[in-house]
Design a protein around this motif. Sequence first.
Motif, mmCIF file in Angstrom:
data_model
loop_
_atom_site.group_PDB
_atom_site.id
_atom_site.type_symbol
_atom_site.label_atom_id
_atom_site.label_comp_id
_atom_site.label_asym_id
_atom_site.label_seq_id
_atom_site.Cartn_x
_atom_site.Cartn_y
_atom_site.Cartn_z
ATOM 1 N N LYS A 10 51.564 113.884 64.661
ATOM 2 C CA LYS A 10 52.503 113.834 65.793
ATOM 3 C C LYS A 10 53.302 112.541 65.845
ATOM 4 O O LYS A 10 54.298 112.445 66.565
ATOM 5 N N GLN A 11 52.865 111.524 65.093
ATOM 6 C CA GLN A 11 53.517 110.225 65.178
ATOM 7 C C GLN A 11 54.840 110.220 64.408
ATOM 8 O O GLN A 11 54.904 110.671 63.263
ATOM 9 N N ASP A 12 55.883 109.701 65.055
ATOM 10 C CA ASP A 12 57.176 109.579 64.379
ATOM 11 C C ASP A 12 57.057 108.642 63.185
ATOM 12 O O ASP A 12 57.685 108.861 62.149
ATOM 13 N N GLN A 13 56.276 107.582 63.368
ATOM 14 C CA GLN A 13 55.992 106.665 62.275
ATOM 15 C C GLN A 13 54.497 106.405 62.240
ATOM 16 O O GLN A 13 53.888 106.142 63.282
ATOM 17 N N PHE A 14 53.902 106.486 61.056
ATOM 18 C CA PHE A 14 52.480 106.176 60.891
ATOM 19 C C PHE A 14 52.407 104.819 60.201
ATOM 20 O O PHE A 14 52.583 104.694 58.988
ATOM 21 N N LEU A 15 52.169 103.765 60.993
ATOM 22 C CA LEU A 15 52.328 102.384 60.538
ATOM 23 C C LEU A 15 51.018 101.823 60.003
ATOM 24 O O LEU A 15 50.030 101.701 60.733
ATOM 25 N N LEU A 16 51.027 101.473 58.733
ATOM 26 C CA LEU A 16 49.860 100.880 58.080
ATOM 27 C C LEU A 16 50.254 99.597 57.375
ATOM 28 O O LEU A 16 51.434 99.232 57.304
ATOM 29 N N LEU A 17 49.259 98.919 56.836
ATOM 30 C CA LEU A 17 49.484 97.643 56.178
ATOM 31 C C LEU A 17 50.294 97.833 54.893
ATOM 32 O O LEU A 17 50.170 98.845 54.208
ATOM 33 N N ASN A 47 54.518 92.566 57.380
ATOM 34 C CA ASN A 47 55.196 93.728 57.934
ATOM 35 C C ASN A 47 54.434 95.004 57.612
ATOM 36 O O ASN A 47 53.666 95.061 56.652
ATOM 37 N N LEU A 48 54.660 96.017 58.419
ATOM 38 C CA LEU A 48 53.984 97.288 58.234
ATOM 39 C C LEU A 48 54.872 98.248 57.444
ATOM 40 O O LEU A 48 56.081 98.049 57.333
ATOM 41 N N LYS A 49 54.253 99.294 56.911
ATOM 42 C CA LYS A 49 55.033 100.320 56.225
ATOM 43 C C LYS A 49 54.652 101.685 56.774
ATOM 44 O O LYS A 49 53.539 101.901 57.265
ATOM 45 N N ASN A 50 55.565 102.604 56.674
ATOM 46 C CA ASN A 50 55.377 103.952 57.184
ATOM 47 C C ASN A 50 54.835 104.845 56.079
ATOM 48 O O ASN A 50 55.315 104.824 54.946
ATOM 49 N N ARG A 51 53.802 105.641 56.423
ATOM 50 C CA ARG A 51 53.234 106.585 55.456
ATOM 51 C C ARG A 51 53.244 107.987 56.046
ATOM 52 O O ARG A 51 53.143 108.165 57.262
ATOM 53 N N ALA A 52 53.323 108.968 55.164
ATOM 54 C CA ALA A 52 53.204 110.369 55.592
ATOM 55 C C ALA A 52 51.722 110.690 55.737
ATOM 56 O O ALA A 52 50.977 110.638 54.755
ATOM 57 N N PRO A 53 51.239 111.027 56.945
ATOM 58 C CA PRO A 53 49.786 111.123 57.199
ATOM 59 C C PRO A 53 49.182 112.470 56.818
ATOM 60 O O PRO A 53 48.646 113.193 57.657
ATOM 61 N N TYR A 54 49.274 112.814 55.554
ATOM 62 C CA TYR A 54 48.714 114.077 55.073
ATOM 63 C C TYR A 54 47.663 113.770 54.007
ATOM 64 O O TYR A 54 47.982 113.214 52.951
ATOM 65 N N GLY A 55 46.417 114.093 54.306
ATOM 66 C CA GLY A 55 45.329 113.798 53.395
ATOM 67 C C GLY A 55 45.211 114.822 52.286
ATOM 68 O O GLY A 55 45.720 115.944 52.375
ATOM 69 N N SER A 56 44.503 114.443 51.236
ATOM 70 C CA SER A 56 44.313 115.333 50.090
ATOM 71 C C SER A 56 42.964 115.043 49.462
ATOM 72 O O SER A 56 42.337 114.013 49.721
ATOM 73 N N GLY A 95 51.126 91.112 77.197
ATOM 74 C CA GLY A 95 51.229 90.618 75.825
ATOM 75 C C GLY A 95 50.978 91.723 74.815
ATOM 76 O O GLY A 95 50.810 92.900 75.153
ATOM 77 N N PHE A 96 50.942 91.306 73.560
ATOM 78 C CA PHE A 96 50.783 92.245 72.447
ATOM 79 C C PHE A 96 49.898 91.584 71.387
ATOM 80 O O PHE A 96 50.160 90.443 70.978
ATOM 81 N N LEU A 97 48.840 92.279 70.995
ATOM 82 C CA LEU A 97 47.942 91.782 69.940
ATOM 83 C C LEU A 97 47.878 92.843 68.848
ATOM 84 O O LEU A 97 47.681 94.024 69.134
ATOM 85 N N VAL A 123 60.437 86.255 68.535
ATOM 86 C CA VAL A 123 60.267 86.802 67.190
ATOM 87 C C VAL A 123 60.127 88.325 67.295
ATOM 88 O O VAL A 123 59.858 88.874 68.361
ATOM 89 N N ASP A 124 60.327 88.979 66.160
ATOM 90 C CA ASP A 124 60.129 90.422 66.070
ATOM 91 C C ASP A 124 58.722 90.676 65.519
ATOM 92 O O ASP A 124 58.444 90.342 64.365
ATOM 93 N N PRO A 125 57.811 91.233 66.321
ATOM 94 C CA PRO A 125 56.425 91.406 65.846
ATOM 95 C C PRO A 125 56.321 92.386 64.676
ATOM 96 O O PRO A 125 55.290 92.415 64.006
ATOM 97 N N TYR A 126 57.374 93.168 64.427
ATOM 98 C CA TYR A 126 57.366 94.107 63.303
ATOM 99 C C TYR A 126 58.152 93.575 62.102
ATOM 100 O O TYR A 126 58.360 94.295 61.133
ATOM 101 N N ASN A 127 58.553 92.311 62.180
ATOM 102 C CA ASN A 127 59.224 91.666 61.047
ATOM 103 C C ASN A 127 58.817 90.205 60.987
ATOM 104 O O ASN A 127 59.651 89.290 61.030
ATOM 105 N N LEU A 128 57.501 89.978 60.899
ATOM 106 C CA LEU A 128 56.990 88.609 60.880
ATOM 107 C C LEU A 128 57.243 87.920 59.544
ATOM 108 O O LEU A 128 57.193 86.686 59.462
#
Length: 911
Positions: A256-263, A291-300, A408-410, A540-545
């Motif tokens: 359901k997530q528009d973006q699945f954000l992982l390391l 920064n994070l990257k987006n992945r397609a969350p479909y397991g195999s 805040g944001f952690l 700062v942009d927390p998604y572009n550290l």
Amino acid sequence: MKLHVLLLALLFTCSLYSQNGTLKGKVSDSDAGLAPLAFATISIAGTTLGTSSDANGQYQLSLPSGKHTVLFSYLGYDTQSFGITIAKGETKTQSASLSSNSTELEGVVVQATSKKAKETALLLDQHRSLEIKQNIGAQELSRKGISDVAAAVAKTTGVVKQEGSGAIFVRGLGDRYNATSMNGLPIPSNDPERKNISLDLFSTDIVEYISIDKTYSSRIFGDFAGGHVDIISKDHSGEGFFNFSIGSQVNSNAVKQDQFLLLSDRNYLGFSKNDTPQDPLKNYQFTNSLNLKNRAPYGSNFGFNTGKSFNIGQQGQLNLFATASFDNKYKFKEGMVKSVQAQGDATKDFATKEYEYATNTTGMFNAQYSLNPDHKIGYNLLYINGSSESNEEYRGYMRDLADGAEGGFLRRGNYVQNTLLVNQLLGEHKLNEQFKLNWGASYNTIKSDMPDRIQNTFRIKEGDYYFTTNSVTDNHRYYQNLNEDEVAGRIALDYKFGKKDDLLYRGKWTVGYSSRFKNLDFQASQFNYRLGNALRNVAVDPYNLDAVLNKTGFENGDFQFETFLGDRNLDIALTPQTYEGKQSINGGYTAVEYELNPKWSAVVGLRVEQISQEIKWKTQLDLAGDKNTFEKTAFLPNLSLKYALNDRNNFRLAASKTYTLPQFKERGLFMYEKATGSIKGNPDLYPSDDYNLDLKWEFFPENDEIFSLTAFGKYIQNPINEITITSSSDDISFANTGDSGYAAGIELEIRKNLFTFDDTHKITGGLNAAYMRTHQELDSEKVRKENAFGADFTHDTASFTGAADLVMNADLSYIKEWNDRNIMATISYAYISDRIYSLGSQQLGNSVDKGFGTLDFIFKTKLSEKLGLGINAKNLLDPKLERVQENLDQNILVQSYKLGKSFSLSLNYQF
């Protein structure tokens, strides 16, 4: 005169023997690819002549010359008969292949089974055993759609799997009270905070069956009070085969997530470079992106199994088996978490999101060589690489850090890679009719890395994000490495005595020795950001550290790194926190099994262990370093009684004494920081002593049915708990929190054929439930006297942490077979009631995980002789998982989230 009599007797015996012939052959299981069927009964109709097949299905029987009817039988299988004619001195071969049926249990003497993957074989083993045991086999795992050992064990009576990990609780007792082994040899842990390896690392592809011992016997190491989980690995004998499978899986929350954000920069297959930077204080050496990257969350997943047997000479056989698999999974959790004081005031109040990605790569090779039916040697090689990656995001109120209107944001990014290598050599030798030798040796290694855990903390003002600077640890990068190796061995000699008229023996005496020698090396380094003026008050942009925390900024002096020992100007600053552990356990034991009469049997055993544990450390809590050693000699008696009321009913009693050791990290003076607090070890921690009692009734209406009821009790002296110590920072440590505690309860298990249309068409049902109560004393004064810190418990007594009053599993299966096809559909439900997560202190209430239920649906079908299809739908109810802090004046919800539903599809093809 005596010599003449001896010669006449010898001649008479030889003359009788010369009139006999020899019948030999092999008994196979037609339902398991013609695998050998051990301990099947071979008898001659109308006579008392007979024998049993050996572990390889082979048999040999001396018969008088003439015509005979030979009967091949095995409990739960159709009996086959053959007419033969044998001449004196002739050797004739007659083999049989038996198929399973639904025959009721009768008084057939069977000591063991070859293929314990089947539910009927495991129930038979449970029925005939002199000890209380419980097993779950590959057949049941397949029927219930279970993919890992942790989930498998949680389907057995009185066992709970801790959500989010592979740890289990057995009868209310957690990790420290349990033990894990493979083929009877111990396995090291992959987690410095735990005694046992995470069972979800083990794919059920490698499992023939899992044995769960809840009562103690002398062959088991004495560090045990809850349960001993023994994973019996698959092997193969019979015709060659090759099976390939492929599948996919999705989680409803994740997709359901528009973006699945992982390391970023973590290997998709779970194999990453995990080296700690050599000198990041002087030169920027970090290569992983912030920064994070987006992945397609479909397991195999995909994997294969293969096996083949080779005959060597007239009696020898080499059996080979191999399996390899890979799977990955995505999960997403969204909810809330908070920390509150006794008055209800929040110190943290977050809305949370957690993105998770996990992989498992498993390979196993198994070789067994039988020189002849009496001598067998086997080798097992197991390799597992498991990785777990998570991106945790917390938004909201943080007292003293981000307590403004916008909060805040952690964010914490975590990656753990575990690599396990198991080498085992096993042997069985039947020296003669009465003596049998069993032995085993193993060398295991585990490497657990947590490379570059990243934490960043921000305050929000007018929609902009600013780094918090209250402490240098607010923003950091952390590296942790655990290396553990263990050598273990066992040897046991069995002597049968008291031969009966049916050629079986009344008793068995066992003398044995087992040992394990463990070495552990742990180190951790944390590199904290010391932010300069250029970054302290800059949005700062927390998604572009990567734009600000980079090599250029480091060289410009916008920030620098420091450790717990200081900055780059100090020579010792790069010294990591370390501890080293050594543990040796040597145990000798003896046990006597004896059939007092056809109804009463007993096992009496004594194990004596010498335990030595040494730990050395050099940490931020003790820069000079120190060590701590303790030794213990344990005398561990145990007793098992069995009363067979008839062929279908058993009454059992088991009593024993065991002990519980503290773990290395619990005793080392080491500080481990989590997002929710800091944990430190306690060198003053010491072992607990445990006393165990079980009473059980078993009823076996048919070969695949059981009704059982068990009452159990455990008394624990000086129980160990994780507690919040009295300090300004509310650190967590470990202590012997009281003089005693106990666990008591009842367990119910039912497996029943509800509707049987014919032997291949039926509806079955299963139910197991455990109701228990646990109680322990909490003595703040005892903690203060025995340790270098104090405690202030809110309550004088409490239940054990992790112990649920009620645990239940229920399932309903539909099975239909015809020609080369079948259908199997199972719906299963599991429920766990409220249980304490952590003990309250300083007027804080206990944190309690609320009860919840899960519903799964599994469908499997064999479309043809070679092609199979599977569909799983799990956690269909998708309940909220909630944690409540039960303060003195009110209950406060401190955690809530949903796991989402999981759906998977699999195909397998056998060549």
